[in-house]
Design a protein around this motif. Structure first.
Motif, PDB file in Angstrom:
ATOM      1  N   LEU A   1       0.824  -1.211   0.000  1.00 42.27           N
ATOM      2  CA  LEU A   1       0.000   0.000   0.000  1.00 42.27           C
ATOM      3  C   LEU A   1       0.857   1.259   0.000  1.00 42.27           C
ATOM      4  N   PHE A   2       1.967   1.246   0.728  1.00 41.25           N
ATOM      5  CA  PHE A   2       2.854   2.411   0.775  1.00 41.25           C
ATOM      6  C   PHE A   2       3.451   2.669  -0.603  1.00 41.25           C
ATOM      7  N   VAL A   3       3.945   1.612  -1.260  1.00 42.98           N
ATOM      8  CA  VAL A   3       4.531   1.762  -2.596  1.00 42.98           C
ATOM      9  C   VAL A   3       3.457   2.176  -3.598  1.00 42.98           C
TER      10      VAL A   3
ATOM     11  N   LEU B   1       0.809   6.296  -7.107  1.00 38.48           N
ATOM     12  CA  LEU B   1      -0.450   6.956  -7.465  1.00 38.48           C
ATOM     13  C   LEU B   1      -0.516   8.433  -7.073  1.00 38.48           C
ATOM     14  N   ALA B   2       0.493   8.942  -6.411  1.00 39.31           N
ATOM     15  CA  ALA B   2       0.459  10.330  -5.942  1.00 39.31           C
ATOM     16  C   ALA B   2       0.310  11.320  -7.094  1.00 39.31           C
ATOM     17  N   ALA B   3       1.096  11.168  -8.148  1.00 33.36           N
ATOM     18  CA  ALA B   3       1.026  12.106  -9.271  1.00 33.36           C
ATOM     19  C   ALA B   3      -0.306  12.002 -10.026  1.00 33.36           C
ATOM     20  N   PRO B   4      -0.800  10.796 -10.357  1.00 34.11           N
ATOM     21  CA  PRO B   4      -2.110  10.745 -11.023  1.00 34.11           C
ATOM     22  C   PRO B   4      -3.247  11.312 -10.171  1.00 34.11           C
TER      23      PRO B   4
END
Length: 76
Positions: free
Chosen positions: A56-58, A63-66
């Motif tokens: 989940l961390f990875v 997914l941070a940028a999308p």
């Protein structure tokens, strides 16, 4: 020469990264290093909970940028 450097956004992003690392250490006793997290995902001897938290961390990193694109309408 103008740049797009935004010190307040950079500070906020750094604080969020630091907070997530501290939260992972406080809740699971694990250091949030990407190589350690990735190795935990693929290790055979790792328990399922540690593997899930690492995955989940990875996934959150990927997914941070999308997600930012969906929220703000532009790439970071």
């Amino acid at each position: 020469m103008e740049t797009e450097f935004t010190p307040w956004l950079s500070l906020g992003g750094g604080m969020m990264i630091g907070a997530s690392a501290v939260l992972l250490m406080a809740t699971n006793g694990r250091i949030a290093g990407i190589s350690g997290l990735t190795s935990r995902i693929f290790a055979r001897s790792t328990d399922a909970e540690a593997r899930g938290v690492s995955a989940l961390f990875v996934l959150g990193l990927l997914l941070a940028a999308p997600i930012w694109l969906l929220v703000s309408g532009e790439w970071p």
